[in-house]
Design a protein around this motif. Structure first.
Motif, mmCIF file in Angstrom:
data_model
loop_
_atom_site.group_PDB
_atom_site.id
_atom_site.type_symbol
_atom_site.label_atom_id
_atom_site.label_comp_id
_atom_site.label_asym_id
_atom_site.label_seq_id
_atom_site.Cartn_x
_atom_site.Cartn_y
_atom_site.Cartn_z
ATOM 1 N N THR A 242 -71.883 14.448 39.908
ATOM 2 C CA THR A 242 -72.494 13.607 40.932
ATOM 3 C C THR A 242 -71.583 13.236 41.973
ATOM 4 N N PHE A 243 -70.302 12.818 41.898
ATOM 5 C CA PHE A 243 -69.339 12.541 42.730
ATOM 6 C C PHE A 243 -68.794 13.693 43.462
ATOM 7 N N MET A 244 -68.994 14.824 42.884
ATOM 8 C CA MET A 244 -68.259 16.214 43.490
ATOM 9 C C MET A 244 -69.540 16.419 44.723
ATOM 10 N N LYS A 245 -70.530 15.815 44.845
ATOM 11 C CA LYS A 245 -71.409 16.261 45.760
ATOM 12 C C LYS A 245 -70.637 15.618 47.289
ATOM 13 N N TRP A 246 -70.018 14.429 46.861
ATOM 14 C CA TRP A 246 -69.264 13.674 48.079
ATOM 15 C C TRP A 246 -67.728 14.165 48.345
ATOM 16 N N PHE A 247 -67.096 15.036 47.529
ATOM 17 C CA PHE A 247 -65.833 15.253 47.367
ATOM 18 C C PHE A 247 -65.457 16.855 47.321
ATOM 19 N N ASN A 248 -66.504 17.700 47.407
ATOM 20 C CA ASN A 248 -66.458 19.273 47.215
ATOM 21 C C ASN A 248 -65.612 19.565 48.331
ATOM 22 N N HIS A 249 -65.527 18.973 49.542
ATOM 23 C CA HIS A 249 -64.677 19.565 50.503
ATOM 24 C C HIS A 249 -63.293 19.371 50.093
ATOM 25 N N ASP A 250 -62.904 18.493 49.375
ATOM 26 C CA ASP A 250 -61.316 18.006 49.198
ATOM 27 C C ASP A 250 -60.943 19.064 47.846
ATOM 28 N N GLU A 251 -59.856 19.987 48.421
ATOM 29 C CA GLU A 251 -59.338 21.051 47.640
ATOM 30 C C GLU A 251 -58.869 20.105 46.236
ATOM 31 N N ALA A 252 -58.161 19.217 46.183
ATOM 32 C CA ALA A 252 -57.548 18.367 45.232
ATOM 33 C C ALA A 252 -58.448 18.132 44.070
ATOM 34 N N PHE A 253 -59.988 18.197 44.407
ATOM 35 C CA PHE A 253 -60.981 17.800 43.187
ATOM 36 C C PHE A 253 -61.377 18.964 42.633
ATOM 37 N N LYS A 254 -61.056 20.276 42.921
ATOM 38 C CA LYS A 254 -61.532 21.470 42.495
ATOM 39 C C LYS A 254 -61.486 21.582 41.016
ATOM 40 N N TYR A 255 -60.581 20.678 40.346
ATOM 41 C CA TYR A 255 -60.556 20.686 38.840
ATOM 42 C C TYR A 255 -61.932 20.433 38.108
ATOM 43 N N PHE A 256 -62.425 19.466 38.992
ATOM 44 C CA PHE A 256 -63.942 18.972 38.417
ATOM 45 C C PHE A 256 -65.069 20.129 38.672
ATOM 46 N N ASN A 257 -64.629 21.047 39.480
ATOM 47 C CA ASN A 257 -65.828 21.943 39.499
ATOM 48 C C ASN A 257 -65.491 23.063 38.490
ATOM 49 N N GLN A 258 -64.281 23.045 37.605
ATOM 50 C CA GLN A 258 -63.967 23.918 36.652
ATOM 51 C C GLN A 258 -64.631 23.296 35.082
ATOM 52 N N MET A 259 -64.509 21.677 35.086
ATOM 53 C CA MET A 259 -64.831 21.103 34.010
ATOM 54 C C MET A 259 -66.279 21.178 33.618
ATOM 55 N N ASP A 260 -66.203 21.771 32.221
ATOM 56 C CA ASP A 260 -67.578 22.009 31.490
ATOM 57 C C ASP A 260 -67.717 20.754 30.943
#
Length: 464
Positions: free
Chosen positions: A285-303
């Motif tokens: 959910t919160f990645m919808k608001w922070f996907n632009h921030d490269e520092a959060f990319k770890y959460f895109n890989q988190m299964d």
């Protein structure tokens, strides 16, 4: 003029955060945005005709007292119940074996019951004894739970004792599960005492001393409430609302705009500005608001693992369970889709009307898609098929409930904690008066979620 804080998510972390905000700063204006029509998130209690059935988390670990402290403060002290103690089992090699007495999370502390168990071969027991002479394992930053325990106690103890007890808690392959994110205390004990077994023997001695200080205290490790975990959620929501907190249900947040001096929360109803924001949603959910921030990319890989709870209610004449215990977990070498089972009526007698029996089975392993691929009826059939290996059904259940928690268990792989620390530092530096917390970050137990909310609130109040 009082400061305004938005909390996104009315699960246990969000509600507890509002509780602490009002505790520390009563004049703060708090609004909680919740996408669904009820509070509690994964916590959901079904109450009907004398049954009290948990469809999500079943209980909480009593030694983590922060949840008990809140319960007493909001008037639920007399409703607290400690579980009935009893033998727990492990299903391995196609049969149920009692977990050896004196073991802590599968780690032996008493020699006699460990030597007697048929769950571990003589060679496996000898291998475990090497832990007493193997020096502490040197690691750079992190190690998998699997590798750590395999090197200390051997493969047999890992697969038949430790993995069933630990792997299911986090829904992660134990050979990818981060030790330092989940069970760092085992590494500390190993380093302090030079051996994991010696460390656990020390831990056990400390627990015995603690019990001697309170001789009348219940022996169970877990706590519940007379009317289920939802009664805690309901009382907590009522408590914070009585202190002026607004909970907006069915109000999913579409976006968060970052302004110079504040944050703007955007929903279908409009937008509103806040001095501080606390986010307690899943990372999806919160990645919808922070996907632009490269520092959060770890959460895109988190299964995340999908799991389902399957509850069966039987008339006691229609089920035969000769085991005197509270339930069992399943070794990963076993060919089952269920991962564990609680004999709820035996562990929590208050949950079941007289003459009835409640069983909770758990389905869903890391990497499989059983929960996603099957209907509720099929999942119930799968669970019943597996349970047939451990007990005898003489008739059909009076009712069955299947509760799916899709992608609900974030997987903490090796290096998770160092990644989280970097992200938390980035958030502090880049988004003042904003914090993100909850299950994607640290431990997933209910008291842990409350503690994370409390910590986030303390940091947030320093910045608004």
């Amino acid at each position: 003029m009082s400061k305004k804080v938005a909390i996104i998510g009315a699960g246990i972390t969000g509600l507890a955060s509002a509780y602490y905000l009002k505790h520390y700063k009563p004049d703060v204006d708090v609004t909680i945005f919740e996408a669904t029509n009820r509070p509690g998130g994964k916590i959901q209690t079904y109450r009907n005709e004398g049954y009290t059935i948990e469809l999500g988390p079943e209980s909480y670990l009593g030694r983590k007292t922060i949840m008990t402290d809140i319960a007493k403060d909001i008037g639920l002290g007399d409703d607290l119940i400690t579980n009935e103690t009893g033998q727990s089992y492990i299903f391995a090699k196609n049969k149920l074996y009692p977990i050896p007495g004196g073991s802590i999370m599968g780690i032996p502390t008493d020699i006699k019951p460990f030597l007697k168990t048929k769950l571990i071969s003589p060679l496996g027991k000898l291998r475990a004894g090497l832990d007493l002479v193997i020096p502490p394992i040197q690691i750079d930053d992190d190690i998998s739970v699997g590798e750590f325990f395999r090197r200390r106690l051997g493969n047999e103890i890992l697969e038949n004792l430790i993995e069933p007890l630990m792997g299911g808690i986090y829904g992660t392959d134990i050979d990818r599960l981060s030790l330092m994110s989940t069970f760092p205390n085992f590494k500390e004990q190993e380093e302090t005492h030079g051996s994991l077994i010696k460390g656990m023997q020390h831990e056990k001695a400390q627990r015995i001393k603690q019990r001697q200080l309170y001789p009348g205290a219940p022996k169970g490790q877990f706590k519940q409430f007379r009317h289920g975990l939802s009664s805690f959620i309901e009382a907590l929501a009522e408590n914070i609302e009585s202190k002026g907190v607004t909970i907006r249900y069915q109000s999913p947040v579409n976006d968060i705009h970052i302004n110079k001096d504040n944050y703007e929360i955007v929903t279908d109803q409009g937008s509103e500005q806040f001095d501080g924001v606390l986010i307690t949603t899943p990372h999806q959910t919160f990645m919808k608001w922070f996907n632009h921030d490269e520092a959060f990319k770890y959460f895109n890989q988190m299964d995340s693992t999908s799991v389902a709870t399957v509850v069966f209610a039987f008339d006691e004449k229609d089920i035969e369970n000769t085991y005197n215990g509270t339930g069992f977990v399943i070794a990963r070498t076993s060919k089952t889709d269920i991962t564990a089972c609680t004999w709820t009526t035996k562990k929590w007698p208050f949950t079941t009307p007289k003459g009835k029996v409640l069983i909770r089975a758990y389905v869903g392993k890391p990497g499989d898609t059983v929960v996603e691929d099957h209907t509720d009826e099929e999942i119930a059939t799968i669970a019943r098929r597996d349970l047939n290996k451990m007990m005898t059904f003489k008739g059909n259940p009076e009712f069955t409930i299947v509760n799916r928690l899709t992608k609900s268990m974030p997987q903490y792989h090796i290096g998770h904690m160092s990644q989280i620390r970097k992200i938390q530092q980035h958030v502090k530096q880049t988004y003042p008066a904003l914090r993100i917390t909850g299950a994607p970050f640290e431990a997933v137990g209910l008291p842990d979620c409350i503690q994370q909310g409390k910590n986030a609130v303390e940091e947030l109040l320093d910045e608004i």
